[in-house]
Design an enzyme around this catalytic site. Sequence first.
Site: not given
Length: 526
Positions: A69, A96-97, A183, A185, A241, A382
């Site tokens: 955050g 992190c946050y 991070h 991710e 999509d 996606k």
Amino acid sequence: MSDKQGLASPTGRVDGHQTILVLDFGSQYTQLIARRVRENRVYCEILAYDTPIAEIRRRSPIGLILSGGPQSVYAPAAVRPDPDLFEVEVPILGICYGMQVMVHLLGGEVEGSDTREYGRAEVDVIDRGVLFEGLGERETVWMSHGDRIRELPEGFQVCASTPNAPTVACENSDRRMFGIQFHPEVSHTVSGGEILRNFLYGACGARGDWGMASYLQEAVKSIRAQVADGTVLCALSGGVDSSVVAMLLHRALGERMVAVFVDNGVLRKDEAQQVLHSLRDGLGLPVVGVEAGERFLAELQGVEDPEEKRRIIGRVFIEVFEDEALEHGDVRYLAQGTLYPDVIESVSVKGPSAVIKTHHNVGGLPERLGFELVEPLRLLFKDEVRQLGRELGLPEEFVGRHPFPGPGLAVRILGEVTPDRVHLLQEADAIFLHELREAGLYDKVSQAFAALLPVKSVGVMGDFRTYENVVAIRSVDTQDFMTADWSPLPHELLGRVASRIVNEVSGVNRVVYDITSKPPGTIEWE
């Protein structure tokens, strides 16, 4: 919209599958955490940071992840969860946050650092614990913080550090609580996937039994529950999509789904004819074609602001669908191919994250919508949509198509959208994509297109000076479209594309190549 967004059942759980809950504290990368969890075949949902503890317990997660955050935990207005969150008695990973708020609420101390860390960093692993099991003594990670842990709560031990931050990873093995300052991710953290996998399997005991086949089964059930009766109009663009949505709805509802393809006048060259032929003849879908180009272009006349373009296109699309609905009886639902990146970049739906831009099919829709929305891809990225398309039997010519924005070329024409400027960009874009295919690179890059800039430049053609338009070409490589790098295309290819555009497209005398990554830029120019 019902609360069955995407795959979730009315109870917020996926039938027969374990769930990880991510609490969003405002990071733009929260959705990437969910995606990485799913890559490990574990279902994941995102909830707001202040979700009531009773609701979290009701969903029976096998683990919790607290996202990053933008704030400092010691600031007066900092967002914080209910302290009872740490009594839920499931493994918790703070990122992190999320790590800082966990340390702060459990009695540790967080302070501002004299040296901030942004970007790549090398961390020294002191104690592998659970998270660093199987990894080396030094790891390359992605940092984004200005605060650091000064003192850990009782029961926590340091697992990794840097010269600027003595605690960049910590663990309380008894309470199964873990924290990392970086991070995992993002792709820049080299072993980020392994760290998350260690948390999922080593700490949470995940079985890893979730995948697209599961999603398909649950999505069909969810659609049938939401659309118990009546007809659904499916907004069909011919892209990945919307084609997947149409196939999914056709499987779930049969003849109660009518796919509507609207030629809005800002499609790629020959797009309308190609899409209608492929979907009707190739896939056997019931597709209705509507020619509305003049209507859209008239509404866009004189408009330069990209957000206003999106709002206009969203409104006119709905008006066209409302007109079409009158031809098909009891139509109460509108289906569209909204994805997770569309949602997070348009509206802060789960936490306090910032709005980047409005997508015409999310934030651009009118407030008083005459339909109930059906958005079965709303929680997918996606690449996950492509996996779902393959599960549905879509051929690779559909599954592998590059993304195309809902507002079409209107947001690739910077400035006013006119018929002449649309034609110019259609021709330039077609040349770029043709050359990519000829070079065997179309399927190797993630997205490529041309954009028409709102400037002119001086040039020389023959013995004459020219003052004409500038076209920018862009190609990116990405897995999830939340982050992206520019494609290092061969110089010979770029030279050939520029030469053809300048020589064959009247009104263009300069071509530039966009080498901006995301972040700091976005993939589209508007």
